[in-house]
Design an enzyme around this catalytic site. Structure first.
Site, PDB file in Angstrom:
ATOM      1  N   SER A 183       0.843  -1.191   0.000  1.00 40.38           N
ATOM      2  CA  SER A 183       0.000   0.000   0.000  1.00 40.38           C
ATOM      3  C   SER A 183       0.877   1.238   0.000  1.00 40.38           C
ATOM      4  CB  SER A 183      -0.888   0.030   1.244  1.00 40.38           C
ATOM      5  OG  SER A 183      -1.574   1.271   1.363  1.00 40.38           O
TER       6      SER A 183
ATOM      7  N   TYR B  21      -2.543  -0.057  10.207  1.00 38.90           N
ATOM      8  CA  TYR B  21      -2.505  -0.463   8.798  1.00 38.90           C
ATOM      9  C   TYR B  21      -1.177  -0.107   8.129  1.00 38.90           C
ATOM     10  CZ  TYR B  21      -4.203  -1.176   3.992  1.00 38.90           C
ATOM     11  OH  TYR B  21      -4.368  -1.595   2.696  1.00 38.90           O
TER      12      TYR B  21
END
Length: 261
Positions: free
Chosen positions: A141, A154
């Site tokens: 990501s 995250y």
């Protein structure tokens, strides 16, 4: 067909990016293992693939649970006689700061997003080695580099996943297994929509997000699946240990954390 007769495991493939990766690989000739914790969505994707002529099997899988992962690999090998490709895509997110994140929430996010790829790789890599090599693709990501406020667990997990990608590439190179990461920015998926819906003003946040997109749009699942197809195919036979950012150049424009609050 670029993946003819290859066997690919795609985790978290019951929806979103994982579903599109599975369908793209299937169209290119691969046999697909749908490794998904949600039985309803996983079964549907598997059925859709088989209806379109793709060989597929659904295995209910919790990637954070070692026994579940072992059983998933066993089913894949029994059903298709081996494994060539692993896509570590399964992910969850909790949008909270370090102070507000509970230990249980932290461990759950790390468990799925980082321990999951570790476990799936640990038990899949020996099977890929038996086939003479193959490909592992970790879905990272842009949050590993640039992120937003109140999103502690995250990015931590995704940053660790990119480091793991580089390390695995070193260990697995002698086995002719290449290990790479695809790093999306904002992609229109259920997980992304969940993130926006958690904000005080989702519409305003979405408009702000678009301001950071040089191409004037956020990514699509097809954008990410096509990048994964490159890493899964023989076209990337001498590419390993790399992280490909698929973001329409957005990460070059973001010079500070996005302040959505």
């Amino acid at each position: 067909m670029r993946l003819k007769d290859k066997v690919a495991i795609v985790t978290g493939s019951g929806q979103g990016i994982g579903e599109e990766i599975a369908k793209t690989f299937g169209r290119e000739g691969a046999k697909i293992v749908i490794a998904e914790i949600n039985e309803e969505t996983g079964s549907k994707v598997s059925d859709d693939l088989m209806s379109s002529g793709v060989e597929a099997v659904f295995v209910k899988t919790d990637v954070s649970d070692e026994q579940s992962v072992k059983e998933m690999v066993q089913v894949a090998v029994k059903h298709f006689d081996g494994i060539d490709i692993l896509v570590n895509n399964a992910a969850i997110a909790v949008r909270k700061s370090v102070v507000d994140t509970s230990l249980e929430e932290w461990q759950k996010v790390i468990g799925v997003n980082l321990t999951g790829p570790f476990l799936c790789s640990k038990y899949t890599l020996p099977e890929i080695t038996k086939r003479g090599g193959g490909s592992v693709i970790n879905i990272g990501s842009w949050h590993a580099d640039k992120t937003i406020t109140r999103f502690a667990s995250y990015p931590a997990a995704k940053g660790g996943l990119l480091a793991l990608t580089r390390q695995m590439a070193l260990d697995e190179g002698p086995h002719k297994i290449r290990v790479n990461a695809v790093c999306p920015s904002m992609v229109d998926t259920p997980l992304e929509r969940q993130t926006f819906s958690s904000l005080p003003d989702p519409d305003k946040a979405y408009e702000q997000a678009l301001d950071f997109q040089p191409m004037g749009r956020i990514g699509t699942v097809e954008d990410i699946a096509n990048a994964c197809l490159f890493f899964a195919s023989d076209e990337s036979v001498y590419v390993s240990g790399q992280s490909l950012v698929v973001d329409g150049a957005a990460i070059n424009k973001i010079a500070r954390p996005l302040m959505f609050d």
